[in-house]
Design a protein around this motif. Structure first.
Motif, short mmCIF file in Angstrom:
data_model
loop_
_atom_site.label_atom_id
_atom_site.label_comp_id
_atom_site.label_asym_id
_atom_site.label_seq_id
_atom_site.Cartn_x
_atom_site.Cartn_y
_atom_site.Cartn_z
N PRO A 48 38.78 61.67 12.24
CA PRO A 48 39.63 61.41 11.25
C PRO A 48 38.99 60.28 10.00
O PRO A 48 39.34 60.37 9.19
CB PRO A 48 40.89 60.77 12.10
N TYR A 49 38.29 59.38 10.73
CA TYR A 49 37.61 58.48 9.84
C TYR A 49 36.78 59.11 9.02
O TYR A 49 36.30 58.72 7.78
CB TYR A 49 36.99 57.07 10.53
N VAL A 50 35.83 59.84 9.48
CA VAL A 50 34.76 60.46 8.81
C VAL A 50 35.29 61.35 7.64
O VAL A 50 34.87 61.54 6.41
CB VAL A 50 33.87 61.42 9.79
N VAL A 51 36.35 62.17 8.17
CA VAL A 51 36.99 63.12 7.06
C VAL A 51 37.80 62.20 5.99
O VAL A 51 37.79 62.49 4.51
CB VAL A 51 38.18 63.94 7.67
N GLY A 52 38.25 61.25 6.28
CA GLY A 52 38.80 59.94 5.29
C GLY A 52 37.73 59.82 4.23
O GLY A 52 37.95 59.43 3.21
N LEU A 53 36.42 59.40 4.92
CA LEU A 53 35.53 58.91 4.10
C LEU A 53 35.25 59.95 2.92
O LEU A 53 34.96 59.70 1.83
CB LEU A 53 34.41 58.32 5.14
N SER A 77 37.75 53.66 -3.60
CA SER A 77 36.56 52.78 -3.35
C SER A 77 37.00 51.88 -2.15
O SER A 77 36.23 51.54 -1.40
CB SER A 77 36.42 51.78 -4.85
N VAL A 78 38.27 51.38 -2.21
CA VAL A 78 38.62 50.42 -0.96
C VAL A 78 38.49 51.40 0.21
O VAL A 78 38.27 51.00 1.24
CB VAL A 78 39.97 49.84 -1.46
N GLY A 79 39.34 52.50 0.04
CA GLY A 79 39.22 53.36 1.12
C GLY A 79 37.76 53.62 1.82
O GLY A 79 37.46 53.76 3.11
N CYS A 80 36.74 53.90 0.98
CA CYS A 80 35.40 54.17 1.29
C CYS A 80 34.94 52.82 2.15
O CYS A 80 34.21 53.12 3.21
CB CYS A 80 34.49 54.21 0.20
N VAL A 81 35.30 51.67 1.81
CA VAL A 81 34.95 50.62 2.46
C VAL A 81 35.42 50.37 3.71
O VAL A 81 34.85 50.44 4.74
CB VAL A 81 35.04 49.50 1.66
N LEU A 108 26.83 66.20 8.97
CA LEU A 108 27.13 67.52 8.18
C LEU A 108 27.93 67.47 6.99
O LEU A 108 28.06 68.10 6.27
CB LEU A 108 27.78 68.21 9.29
N LEU A 109 29.17 66.31 7.22
CA LEU A 109 30.13 66.49 5.86
C LEU A 109 30.01 65.51 4.86
O LEU A 109 29.91 65.77 3.77
CB LEU A 109 31.31 65.72 6.78
N ILE A 110 29.15 64.30 5.27
CA ILE A 110 28.95 63.34 4.22
C ILE A 110 27.46 63.76 3.54
O ILE A 110 27.59 63.71 2.45
CB ILE A 110 28.97 61.74 4.73
N VAL A 111 26.52 63.67 4.24
CA VAL A 111 25.14 63.92 3.66
C VAL A 111 25.08 65.16 3.14
O VAL A 111 24.80 65.50 2.02
CB VAL A 111 24.22 63.62 4.89
N VAL A 112 25.30 66.37 3.93
CA VAL A 112 25.00 67.66 3.50
C VAL A 112 26.16 68.07 2.59
O VAL A 112 25.72 68.70 1.59
CB VAL A 112 24.71 68.52 4.92
N GLY A 113 27.37 68.13 3.16
CA GLY A 113 28.67 68.50 2.36
C GLY A 113 28.77 68.10 1.02
O GLY A 113 28.58 68.51 0.09
N PHE A 114 28.96 66.62 0.96
CA PHE A 114 28.91 65.98 -0.18
C PHE A 114 27.82 65.93 -1.29
O PHE A 114 27.89 66.30 -2.31
CB PHE A 114 29.48 64.36 0.22
N SER A 142 42.19 68.65 0.31
CA SER A 142 43.42 67.81 0.53
C SER A 142 44.50 68.75 1.24
O SER A 142 45.32 68.28 1.96
CB SER A 142 44.25 67.27 -0.95
N LEU A 143 44.47 70.06 0.74
CA LEU A 143 45.33 70.91 1.61
C LEU A 143 45.34 71.22 2.87
O LEU A 143 46.19 70.94 3.73
CB LEU A 143 45.55 72.21 0.70
N CYS A 144 44.01 71.31 3.05
CA CYS A 144 43.56 71.57 4.58
C CYS A 144 43.92 70.05 5.27
O CYS A 144 44.28 69.98 6.39
CB CYS A 144 41.98 71.75 4.59
N VAL A 145 43.64 68.96 4.78
CA VAL A 145 43.98 67.72 5.52
C VAL A 145 45.49 67.61 5.78
O VAL A 145 46.06 67.07 6.80
CB VAL A 145 43.42 66.55 4.59
N PHE A 146 46.13 68.04 4.69
CA PHE A 146 47.67 67.88 4.88
C PHE A 146 48.31 68.79 5.74
O PHE A 146 49.26 68.71 6.33
CB PHE A 146 48.56 67.97 3.58
N VAL A 147 47.64 70.06 6.21
CA VAL A 147 47.92 71.23 6.95
C VAL A 147 47.65 70.53 8.58
O VAL A 147 48.32 71.08 9.24
CB VAL A 147 47.28 72.65 6.74
N ALA A 148 46.79 69.54 8.66
CA ALA A 148 46.10 69.42 9.77
C ALA A 148 47.21 68.77 10.84
O ALA A 148 47.29 69.21 12.03
CB ALA A 148 45.17 68.15 9.78
#
Length: 294
Positions: A48-53, A77-81, A108-114, A142-148
């Motif tokens: 959840p925290y990696v997805v949030g970042l 920006s606050v959320g990233c911190v 996978l998500l932060i380095v490669v994906g983003f 965002s739709l995927c996150v809300f469907v979770a």
């Protein structure tokens, strides 16, 4: 006059969205307090925290491609911190296996994906098109996150228990969705508004389910119930062995109880004018049993 009113409302909803979203970002603090007390992250996940970042970084990138969405940059920006601090805290207390899985997800998500999103949109798209593409990526994600939360809703209906659906977090997420919906609607940015319609809908459903099932008796999972029945059966099979064992065999117990003590004088004892007493058991005493009532 109408334009000024719209601007004021946009600013108001944006500020309220920042405040509510900030509260949502702080919601996991009790979880990490438990981790700190236990010195272990067992039972918790970093996903959840990696997805949030990742989500916060994605919205910042989108906001940088747009204009007049500074409030979207501030809260994310606050959320990233905050999400980065959560992830570092998790990695510090996580077991080796969980730490390695978290690092794989981060890469996978932060380095490669983003990284791919930024590189591809920078080199393959230009001007307004770039913002449109990134906006659609943000919308779909965002739709995927809300469907979770559908998994949580299914669990609540199945078990008739709201243990894993905290009402305060559901209310905060619903309010956040409402604020950002109106913020996106007043800006005319449907990439912001549309996902929050779904977020608002699921938030309302969560609160309805909470009030429906909060006083219901939880239904035990079928697998857990079968395990408990099996344990009870095994216990019933073992108990009769102890229940039926009412006879205790005592070897030579009667001989010990009826032993006569006769003085036996040895030469050394005679010299010391002392008698040495030795127990003499009765001969030919058979073994006996004592029956003990249940």
């Amino acid at each position: 006059m109408t334009g000024n009113m719209a601007d004021h409302l946009t600013l108001a909803f944006g500020l309220l969205g920042n405040v509510v979203s900030f509260m949502v970002f702080l919601a996991p603090i009790p979880t990490f307090y438990k981790v700190y007390k236990r010195k272990s992250t067992e039972g918790f996940q970093s996903a959840p925290y990696v997805v949030g970042l990742f989500s916060a970084m994605l919205w910042i990138y989108y906001a940088l491609l747009k204009s007049n969405v500074m409030l979207l940059i501030t809260i994310n920006s606050v959320g990233c911190v905050i999400e980065t601090l959560y992830i570092c805290f998790f990695l510090f207390y996580a077991p080796k296996k969980a730490r390695m899985e978290s690092m794989k997800l981060i890469i996978l998500l932060i380095v490669v994906g983003f990284g791919l999103i930024v590189v591809l949109t920078q080199f393959l798209a230009k001007g307004v098109t770039r913002g449109v593409i990134v906006g659609w990526i943000c919308l779909v994600f965002s739709l995927c996150v809300f469907v979770a939360p559908l998994g949580v809703l299914r669990q609540v209906i199945k078990t008739k228990s709201v243990e894993y659906m905290p009402i305060l977090l559901s209310v905060a997420l619903t309010l956040s969705a409402v604020m950002w919906f109106f913020y996106g609607l007043l800006l005319g940015d449907f990439n912001i508004a549309i996902p929050n319609v779904l977020g608002f809908t699921f938030g309302i459903i969560q609160m309805i389910l909470y009030f429906v099932y909060k006083n219901k008796k939880p239904v035990i999972d079928e697998k857990v119930s079968r395990c408990e029945d099996k344990v009870a059966e095994l216990a019933e099979e073992k108990l009769p062995e102890f229940r039926d064992q009412k006879i205790i065999d005592v070897v030579n117990l009667k001989a010990l109880l009826h032993a006569d003590i006769h003085p036996v004088f040895s030469q050394n004892a005679q010299k010391a004018n002392r008698a040495v007493f030795e127990p003499q058991t009765l001969p030919n005493v058979p073994n006996c049993t004592i029956e003990v009532g249940a």
